[in-house]
Write a protein that holds these residues in place. Structure first.
Motif, PDB file in Angstrom:
ATOM      1  N   LEU A  59      -0.917  -0.080  12.247  1.00 32.74           N
ATOM      2  CA  LEU A  59      -0.041  -0.661  11.231  1.00 32.74           C
ATOM      3  C   LEU A  59      -0.614  -0.424   9.830  1.00 32.74           C
ATOM      4  O   LEU A  59       0.107   0.005   8.917  1.00 32.74           O
ATOM      5  CB  LEU A  59       0.154  -2.153  11.477  1.00 32.74           C
ATOM      6  N   LEU A  60      -1.906  -0.685   9.659  1.00 36.48           N
ATOM      7  CA  LEU A  60      -2.532  -0.464   8.352  1.00 36.48           C
ATOM      8  C   LEU A  60      -2.537   1.013   7.978  1.00 36.48           C
ATOM      9  O   LEU A  60      -2.340   1.370   6.817  1.00 36.48           O
ATOM     10  CB  LEU A  60      -3.955  -1.031   8.358  1.00 36.48           C
ATOM     11  N   PHE A  61      -2.761   1.883   8.967  1.00 38.69           N
ATOM     12  CA  PHE A  61      -2.743   3.327   8.704  1.00 38.69           C
ATOM     13  C   PHE A  61      -1.351   3.789   8.287  1.00 38.69           C
ATOM     14  O   PHE A  61      -1.201   4.593   7.363  1.00 38.69           O
ATOM     15  CB  PHE A  61      -3.216   4.080   9.946  1.00 38.69           C
ATOM     16  N   SER A  62      -0.315   3.268   8.953  1.00 37.71           N
ATOM     17  CA  SER A  62       1.048   3.665   8.588  1.00 37.71           C
ATOM     18  C   SER A  62       1.406   3.165   7.193  1.00 37.71           C
ATOM     19  O   SER A  62       2.099   3.859   6.443  1.00 37.71           O
ATOM     20  CB  SER A  62       2.048   3.161   9.624  1.00 37.71           C
ATOM     21  N   ARG A  63       0.936   1.974   6.821  1.00 36.25           N
ATOM     22  CA  ARG A  63       1.190   1.475   5.459  1.00 36.25           C
ATOM     23  C   ARG A  63       0.495   2.340   4.421  1.00 36.25           C
ATOM     24  O   ARG A  63       1.037   2.591   3.344  1.00 36.25           O
ATOM     25  CB  ARG A  63       0.733   0.025   5.337  1.00 36.25           C
ATOM     26  N   MET A  64      -0.716   2.816   4.752  1.00 35.56           N
ATOM     27  CA  MET A  64      -1.422   3.690   3.830  1.00 35.56           C
ATOM     28  C   MET A  64      -0.679   5.021   3.683  1.00 35.56           C
ATOM     29  O   MET A  64      -0.512   5.531   2.574  1.00 35.56           O
ATOM     30  CB  MET A  64      -2.848   3.939   4.304  1.00 35.56           C
ATOM     31  N   LEU A  65      -0.218   5.588   4.802  1.00 27.71           N
ATOM     32  CA  LEU A  65       0.526   6.845   4.737  1.00 27.71           C
ATOM     33  C   LEU A  65       1.840   6.691   3.976  1.00 27.71           C
ATOM     34  O   LEU A  65       2.257   7.604   3.260  1.00 27.71           O
ATOM     35  CB  LEU A  65       0.792   7.374   6.145  1.00 27.71           C
ATOM     36  N   LYS A  66       2.478   5.545   4.110  1.00 30.10           N
ATOM     37  CA  LYS A  66       3.714   5.299   3.368  1.00 30.10           C
ATOM     38  C   LYS A  66       3.432   5.246   1.867  1.00 30.10           C
ATOM     39  O   LYS A  66       4.212   5.774   1.065  1.00 30.10           O
ATOM     40  CB  LYS A  66       4.345   3.994   3.838  1.00 30.10           C
ATOM     41  N   ALA A  67       2.308   4.635   1.494  1.00 27.05           N
ATOM     42  CA  ALA A  67       1.942   4.600   0.070  1.00 27.05           C
ATOM     43  C   ALA A  67       1.627   6.003  -0.450  1.00 27.05           C
ATOM     44  O   ALA A  67       1.975   6.341  -1.578  1.00 27.05           O
ATOM     45  CB  ALA A  67       0.747   3.675  -0.138  1.00 27.05           C
ATOM     46  N   VAL A  68       1.000   6.829   0.374  1.00 27.49           N
ATOM     47  CA  VAL A  68       0.733   8.219  -0.016  1.00 27.49           C
ATOM     48  C   VAL A  68       2.045   8.964  -0.224  1.00 27.49           C
ATOM     49  O   VAL A  68       2.219   9.710  -1.182  1.00 27.49           O
ATOM     50  CB  VAL A  68      -0.145   8.935   1.042  1.00 27.49           C
ATOM     51  N   TRP A  69       2.974   8.763   0.686  1.00 29.47           N
ATOM     52  CA  TRP A  69       4.258   9.457   0.615  1.00 29.47           C
ATOM     53  C   TRP A  69       5.075   9.021  -0.600  1.00 29.47           C
ATOM     54  O   TRP A  69       5.689   9.849  -1.279  1.00 29.47           O
ATOM     55  CB  TRP A  69       5.017   9.216   1.906  1.00 29.47           C
TER      56      TRP A  69
ATOM     57  N   ARG B  86       3.943   7.243  -3.497  1.00 26.77           N
ATOM     58  CA  ARG B  86       3.301   7.235  -4.809  1.00 26.77           C
ATOM     59  C   ARG B  86       2.349   8.392  -5.050  1.00 26.77           C
ATOM     60  O   ARG B  86       1.874   8.562  -6.165  1.00 26.77           O
ATOM     61  CB  ARG B  86       2.540   5.918  -4.983  1.00 26.77           C
ATOM     62  N   GLY B  87       1.994   9.115  -4.003  1.00 33.51           N
ATOM     63  CA  GLY B  87       1.014  10.194  -4.154  1.00 33.51           C
ATOM     64  C   GLY B  87      -0.342   9.752  -3.623  1.00 33.51           C
ATOM     65  O   GLY B  87      -0.607   8.559  -3.470  1.00 33.51           O
ATOM     66  N   PRO B  88      -1.224  10.719  -3.365  1.00 33.62           N
ATOM     67  CA  PRO B  88      -2.488  10.388  -2.708  1.00 33.62           C
ATOM     68  C   PRO B  88      -3.523   9.711  -3.610  1.00 33.62           C
ATOM     69  O   PRO B  88      -4.347   8.950  -3.130  1.00 33.62           O
ATOM     70  CB  PRO B  88      -3.006  11.742  -2.226  1.00 33.62           C
ATOM     71  N   PHE B  89      -3.505   9.969  -4.917  1.00 35.75           N
ATOM     72  CA  PHE B  89      -4.545   9.449  -5.787  1.00 35.75           C
ATOM     73  C   PHE B  89      -4.005   8.315  -6.644  1.00 35.75           C
ATOM     74  O   PHE B  89      -3.867   8.442  -7.863  1.00 35.75           O
ATOM     75  CB  PHE B  89      -5.139  10.574  -6.637  1.00 35.75           C
ATOM     76  N   THR B  90      -3.703   7.203  -5.982  1.00 32.77           N
ATOM     77  CA  THR B  90      -3.207   6.015  -6.675  1.00 32.77           C
ATOM     78  C   THR B  90      -4.050   4.818  -6.254  1.00 32.77           C
ATOM     79  O   THR B  90      -4.758   4.849  -5.249  1.00 32.77           O
ATOM     80  CB  THR B  90      -1.726   5.745  -6.336  1.00 32.77           C
ATOM     81  N   GLU B  91      -3.947   3.781  -7.029  1.00 28.87           N
ATOM     82  CA  GLU B  91      -4.693   2.541  -6.746  1.00 28.87           C
ATOM     83  C   GLU B  91      -4.260   1.924  -5.414  1.00 28.87           C
ATOM     84  O   GLU B  91      -5.087   1.409  -4.669  1.00 28.87           O
ATOM     85  CB  GLU B  91      -4.483   1.546  -7.897  1.00 28.87           C
ATOM     86  N   ALA B  92      -2.974   1.985  -5.106  1.00 29.44           N
ATOM     87  CA  ALA B  92      -2.478   1.397  -3.858  1.00 29.44           C
ATOM     88  C   ALA B  92      -3.066   2.098  -2.636  1.00 29.44           C
ATOM     89  O   ALA B  92      -3.452   1.452  -1.664  1.00 29.44           O
ATOM     90  CB  ALA B  92      -0.950   1.467  -3.821  1.00 29.44           C
ATOM     91  N   VAL B  93      -3.143   3.425  -2.681  1.00 28.81           N
ATOM     92  CA  VAL B  93      -3.698   4.173  -1.550  1.00 28.81           C
ATOM     93  C   VAL B  93      -5.183   3.861  -1.397  1.00 28.81           C
ATOM     94  O   VAL B  93      -5.677   3.648  -0.279  1.00 28.81           O
ATOM     95  CB  VAL B  93      -3.461   5.690  -1.728  1.00 28.81           C
ATOM     96  N   ALA B  94      -5.920   3.817  -2.495  1.00 28.68           N
ATOM     97  CA  ALA B  94      -7.349   3.504  -2.435  1.00 28.68           C
ATOM     98  C   ALA B  94      -7.580   2.104  -1.868  1.00 28.68           C
ATOM     99  O   ALA B  94      -8.468   1.896  -1.041  1.00 28.68           O
ATOM    100  CB  ALA B  94      -7.969   3.622  -3.818  1.00 28.68           C
ATOM    101  N   ARG B  95      -6.768   1.153  -2.290  1.00 26.18           N
ATOM    102  CA  ARG B  95      -6.896  -0.221  -1.794  1.00 26.18           C
ATOM    103  C   ARG B  95      -6.572  -0.299  -0.306  1.00 26.18           C
ATOM    104  O   ARG B  95      -7.302  -0.933   0.461  1.00 26.18           O
ATOM    105  CB  ARG B  95      -5.959  -1.131  -2.595  1.00 26.18           C
ATOM    106  N   ARG B  96      -5.502   0.370   0.114  1.00 25.20           N
ATOM    107  CA  ARG B  96      -5.122   0.332   1.532  1.00 25.20           C
ATOM    108  C   ARG B  96      -6.114   1.071   2.420  1.00 25.20           C
ATOM    109  O   ARG B  96      -6.341   0.680   3.562  1.00 25.20           O
ATOM    110  CB  ARG B  96      -3.712   0.884   1.705  1.00 25.20           C
ATOM    111  N   LEU B  97      -6.729   2.110   1.888  1.00 28.53           N
ATOM    112  CA  LEU B  97      -7.774   2.800   2.642  1.00 28.53           C
ATOM    113  C   LEU B  97      -8.989   1.893   2.826  1.00 28.53           C
ATOM    114  O   LEU B  97      -9.581   1.841   3.904  1.00 28.53           O
ATOM    115  CB  LEU B  97      -8.172   4.098   1.945  1.00 28.53           C
TER     116      LEU B  97
END
Length: 163
Positions: free
Chosen positions: A67-77, A79-90
């Motif tokens: 579930l957490l991995f899918s939320r991270m991938l959704k944020a990548v899709w 907003r892009g890979p280098f955003t604060e949301a992706v870093a936080r979810r990772l």
């Protein structure tokens, strides 16, 4: 948990031994000749719960990690890979894996130990931590990568601000 079947448990406590006499088990417990597998014909509710405790923690841990991995991938899709949301979810995913792996392994080990002890009370083994402990390193790597990505995001924002 409400199944009428036998509850079986395997233990490596007697792995290299052949027993001439029977184990000091309950009358309803059947042990194999090498005494590494025991089955309880009429298990109690506690024994059924301990049997469920051998499988359920890893399933819940896996479901939460996915579930957490899918939320991270959704944020990548989105907003892009280098955003604060992706870093936080990772980082959150990394901490979940780092803490969840030994916790699930400890719960499974306790359940297994209690189940063995309930079938052969004199010879029960102590609790152990089971499972792939190498996931702790993967979780810590994800936490570190999340922090590195967070610094990269800040640096990119600084560069965008000066241009």
């Amino acid at each position: 948990m409400f199944d009428d079947g036998d509850v079986c448990v395997e233990t490596d406590f007697w792995q290299n031994a052949r027993l001439a006499d029977r184990l000091p088990e309950d009358a309803a417990v059947q042990a194999a000749s090498s005494a590494t597998r025991m089955c309880q014909a009429g298990p109690s509710v506690g024994q059924r719960a301990a049997d469920l405790g051998g499988e359920l923690p890893w399933l819940l841990f896996g479901a939460l990690a996915l579930l957490l991995f899918s939320r991270m991938l959704k944020a990548v899709w989105l907003r892009g890979p280098f955003t604060e949301a992706v870093a936080r979810r990772l980082s959150v995913l990394g901490w979940c894996v780092t803490v969840g792996t030994p916790l699930a392994g400890l719960i499974v080990g306790w359940s297994h130990s209690w189940l063995v002890g309930s079938m052969a009370p004199i010879v029960g083994s102590g609790p152990t931590v089971t499972g792939p402990m190498v996931l702790i390193l993967a979780g810590l790597a994800a936490v570190i990568m999340g922090k590195i990505m967070r610094e990269g995001v800040r640096m990119r924002e600084d560069v965008e601000g000066t241009i």
